[in-house]
Scaffold this motif. Structure first.
Motif, PDB file in Angstrom:
ATOM      1  N   ALA A  13       1.037  -1.299  -0.070  1.00 43.78           N
ATOM      2  CA  ALA A  13       0.467  -0.411  -0.323  1.00 43.78           C
ATOM      3  C   ALA A  13       1.103   1.487   0.192  1.00 43.78           C
ATOM      4  O   ALA A  13       0.138   1.677  -0.271  1.00 43.78           O
ATOM      5  CB  ALA A  13      -1.102  -0.175   0.991  1.00 43.78           C
ATOM      6  N   GLU A  14       1.905   1.187   0.552  1.00 41.41           N
ATOM      7  CA  GLU A  14       3.023   1.943   0.474  1.00 41.41           C
ATOM      8  C   GLU A  14       4.058   2.666  -0.785  1.00 41.41           C
ATOM      9  O   GLU A  14       4.388   3.437  -0.507  1.00 41.41           O
ATOM     10  CB  GLU A  14       3.787   1.933   1.736  1.00 41.41           C
ATOM     11  N   GLY A  15       3.448   1.621  -1.505  1.00 38.23           N
ATOM     12  CA  GLY A  15       4.275   1.317  -2.838  1.00 38.23           C
ATOM     13  C   GLY A  15       5.102   0.525  -3.128  1.00 38.23           C
ATOM     14  O   GLY A  15       6.498   1.183  -4.127  1.00 38.23           O
ATOM     15  N   ILE A  16       5.628  -0.190  -2.484  1.00 36.47           N
ATOM     16  CA  ILE A  16       7.251  -0.556  -2.426  1.00 36.47           C
ATOM     17  C   ILE A  16       6.691  -1.961  -2.806  1.00 36.47           C
ATOM     18  O   ILE A  16       5.367  -1.922  -3.025  1.00 36.47           O
ATOM     19  CB  ILE A  16       7.645  -1.037  -1.033  1.00 36.47           C
ATOM     20  N   ARG A  17       7.824  -2.556  -3.881  1.00 34.98           N
ATOM     21  CA  ARG A  17       7.904  -3.620  -4.371  1.00 34.98           C
ATOM     22  C   ARG A  17       7.768  -4.612  -3.302  1.00 34.98           C
ATOM     23  O   ARG A  17       8.614  -4.860  -2.873  1.00 34.98           O
ATOM     24  CB  ARG A  17       8.578  -3.821  -5.525  1.00 34.98           C
ATOM     25  N   THR A  18       6.752  -5.790  -3.691  1.00 38.04           N
ATOM     26  CA  THR A  18       6.746  -6.754  -2.136  1.00 38.04           C
ATOM     27  C   THR A  18       6.621  -8.219  -3.292  1.00 38.04           C
ATOM     28  O   THR A  18       6.149  -8.311  -4.514  1.00 38.04           O
ATOM     29  CB  THR A  18       5.359  -6.451  -1.894  1.00 38.04           C
ATOM     30  N   VAL A  19       7.753  -9.490  -2.658  1.00 41.29           N
ATOM     31  CA  VAL A  19       7.956 -10.173  -3.637  1.00 41.29           C
ATOM     32  C   VAL A  19       7.982 -11.171  -2.824  1.00 41.29           C
ATOM     33  O   VAL A  19       8.960 -11.809  -1.305  1.00 41.29           O
ATOM     34  CB  VAL A  19       9.725  -9.993  -4.098  1.00 41.29           C
ATOM     35  N   LEU A  20       6.972 -12.022  -2.816  1.00 43.96           N
ATOM     36  CA  LEU A  20       7.444 -13.734  -2.225  1.00 43.96           C
ATOM     37  C   LEU A  20       8.045 -14.647  -3.074  1.00 43.96           C
ATOM     38  O   LEU A  20       7.645 -15.084  -3.574  1.00 43.96           O
ATOM     39  CB  LEU A  20       5.435 -13.790  -1.833  1.00 43.96           C
ATOM     40  N   VAL A  21       8.616 -15.084  -2.192  1.00 42.60           N
ATOM     41  CA  VAL A  21       8.969 -17.354  -2.403  1.00 42.60           C
ATOM     42  C   VAL A  21       8.361 -17.477  -1.417  1.00 42.60           C
ATOM     43  O   VAL A  21       8.313 -17.753  -0.492  1.00 42.60           O
ATOM     44  CB  VAL A  21      10.323 -17.121  -2.404  1.00 42.60           C
ATOM     45  N   THR A  22       8.020 -18.551  -2.259  1.00 43.00           N
ATOM     46  CA  THR A  22       7.151 -20.115  -1.120  1.00 43.00           C
ATOM     47  C   THR A  22       7.801 -21.721  -1.959  1.00 43.00           C
ATOM     48  O   THR A  22       7.929 -21.524  -3.204  1.00 43.00           O
ATOM     49  CB  THR A  22       6.170 -19.957  -1.843  1.00 43.00           C
ATOM     50  N   CYS A  23       8.324 -21.765  -0.876  1.00 45.52           N
ATOM     51  CA  CYS A  23       9.312 -22.818  -0.892  1.00 45.52           C
ATOM     52  C   CYS A  23       8.890 -23.856  -1.434  1.00 45.52           C
ATOM     53  O   CYS A  23       9.548 -24.721  -1.710  1.00 45.52           O
ATOM     54  CB  CYS A  23      10.397 -22.716  -0.132  1.00 45.52           C
ATOM     55  N   THR A  24       8.023 -24.382  -1.069  1.00 41.62           N
ATOM     56  CA  THR A  24       7.772 -25.371  -0.969  1.00 41.62           C
ATOM     57  C   THR A  24       5.980 -25.805  -1.905  1.00 41.62           C
ATOM     58  O   THR A  24       5.553 -24.977  -1.558  1.00 41.62           O
ATOM     59  CB  THR A  24       7.616 -26.651  -0.235  1.00 41.62           C
ATOM     60  N   ASP A  25       5.692 -26.918  -2.461  1.00 42.70           N
ATOM     61  CA  ASP A  25       3.919 -27.162  -2.746  1.00 42.70           C
ATOM     62  C   ASP A  25       2.597 -27.486  -2.583  1.00 42.70           C
ATOM     63  O   ASP A  25       1.974 -27.209  -2.364  1.00 42.70           O
ATOM     64  CB  ASP A  25       4.089 -28.043  -4.300  1.00 42.70           C
ATOM     65  N   GLY A  26       3.865 -27.397  -0.788  1.00 41.55           N
ATOM     66  CA  GLY A  26       2.446 -27.847   0.179  1.00 41.55           C
ATOM     67  C   GLY A  26       1.013 -28.872   0.305  1.00 41.55           C
ATOM     68  O   GLY A  26       0.227 -29.227   1.112  1.00 41.55           O
ATOM     69  N   ALA A  27       2.240 -30.075  -0.708  1.00 41.82           N
ATOM     70  CA  ALA A  27       1.406 -31.312  -0.860  1.00 41.82           C
ATOM     71  C   ALA A  27       0.829 -32.084   0.204  1.00 41.82           C
ATOM     72  O   ALA A  27       0.126 -32.972   0.070  1.00 41.82           O
ATOM     73  CB  ALA A  27       2.374 -32.396  -1.544  1.00 41.82           C
ATOM     74  N   CYS A  28       1.623 -31.737   1.717  1.00 41.19           N
ATOM     75  CA  CYS A  28       1.621 -32.677   3.014  1.00 41.19           C
ATOM     76  C   CYS A  28       0.031 -31.782   3.774  1.00 41.19           C
ATOM     77  O   CYS A  28       0.210 -32.050   4.449  1.00 41.19           O
ATOM     78  CB  CYS A  28       2.766 -32.351   3.777  1.00 41.19           C
TER      79      CYS A  28
END
Length: 284
Positions: free
Chosen positions: A31-46
């Motif tokens: 909301a403050e105009g900062i670029r946000t990057v999310l890295v999700t490491c696993t597929d969540g299959a469990c």
């Protein structure tokens, strides 16, 4: 002159972790105009399958669960206005001691240097000013959280980059209230049956105390204004609703409990004084 926007990168283990631990800061800084990057490491299959079916139970299809959770992750990112989502798609390792820990392709079994090399590519691409991940115990001892910490710190060393680095934490002063609310809303934090998950009861471990004494927390970020977004981002992970007891509270109670996100700063080149109330203190 900086030729790129200020950037926050959050490195998380599973779909839904981004909302629980950092949903507030992701929403606030977007909301403050900062670029946000999310890295999700696993597929969540469990995670749970349709109807709440657990790993190892008849009808649990890990590939289908992973596909479903990928869609939910994107929905959560849309709610939080995350600018870029990157997925490493390692196999979910399950809880500590599960057979999934050592399954081929599991994140826990992946050499740290391999995961770090992949994350280093993303660090070089986005050049984040702030990086957030878990502490060395993965906050509560989850193998994928621990591995996320390991590859993040190794990737930073590999690149030689010096962003501000934070580990998520919780103030011990809030843990009693947290436990009271869990009991109020009928959650006793039960683990899945080892017989169903392939874990070894002999590997049962003493859980380290969660969080930090208040005086050791360096950074307290007020995200109350974004509590509704954080709640909606968690709700986007509907398939895991049985495990997300926060959703039973409603937005008002949820925001009351989760309206401040706390961190410990472990790397800094700005000299910003602590305690601080902004991950970007000293950068703008």
């Amino acid at each position: 002159m900086v030729d790129r926007p200020l950037t926050l990168m959050a490195v998380h283990a599973h779909p839904d972790d981004e909302a629980t631990g950092t949903g507030g800061v992701l929403a606030r800084y977007a909301a403050e105009g900062i670029r946000t990057v999310l890295v999700t490491c696993t597929d969540g299959a469990c995670g749970d399958g349709p109807g709440g079916v657990k790993p190892g139970e008849p009808g649990h299809d890990p590939a289908a669960v992973a596909a479903m959770r990928r869609e939910e992750l994107q929905a959560s990112c849309d709610v939080l206005k995350v600018t870029h989502l990157e997925t490493l798609d390692y196999a979910d390792s399950g809880m500590m001691g599960w057979a999934a820990n050592d399954a081929p392709g599991s994140f826990w079994r992946t050499p740290v240097e391999e995961g770090a090399a992949r994350l280093a590519e993303l660090l070089r691409h986005y050049r984040p000013d702030v990086v957030v991940t878990y502490d060395e115990n993965g906050f509560y001892g989850h193998p994928d959280h621990i591995q996320a910490n390991r590859i993040t710190m190794a990737a930073l060393e590999l690149t030689g980059m010096t962003p501000k680095v934070y580990w998520t934490t919780a103030p011990r002063s809030a843990m009693q209230r947290f436990g009271e609310l869990m009991r109020e809303f009928g959650s006793d934090w039960e683990e899945a049956d080892p017989a169903e998950t392939g874990s070894d009861p002999a590997e049962a471990e003493v859980m380290p105390e969660i969080g930090l004494p208040d005086e050791e927390i360096t950074t307290w970020v007020d995200t109350t204004e974004f509590g509704g977004q954080k709640f909606d981002a968690l709700a986007a992970h509907a398939s895991q609703g049985e495990n997300i007891f926060f959703l039973r509270m409603g937005k008002e109670r949820f925001t009351e409990l989760m309206g401040v996100e706390t961190f410990v700063r472990v790397q800094d080149a700005t000299g910003a004084a602590v305690p601080e109330n902004d991950l970007f203190a000293g950068l703008r």
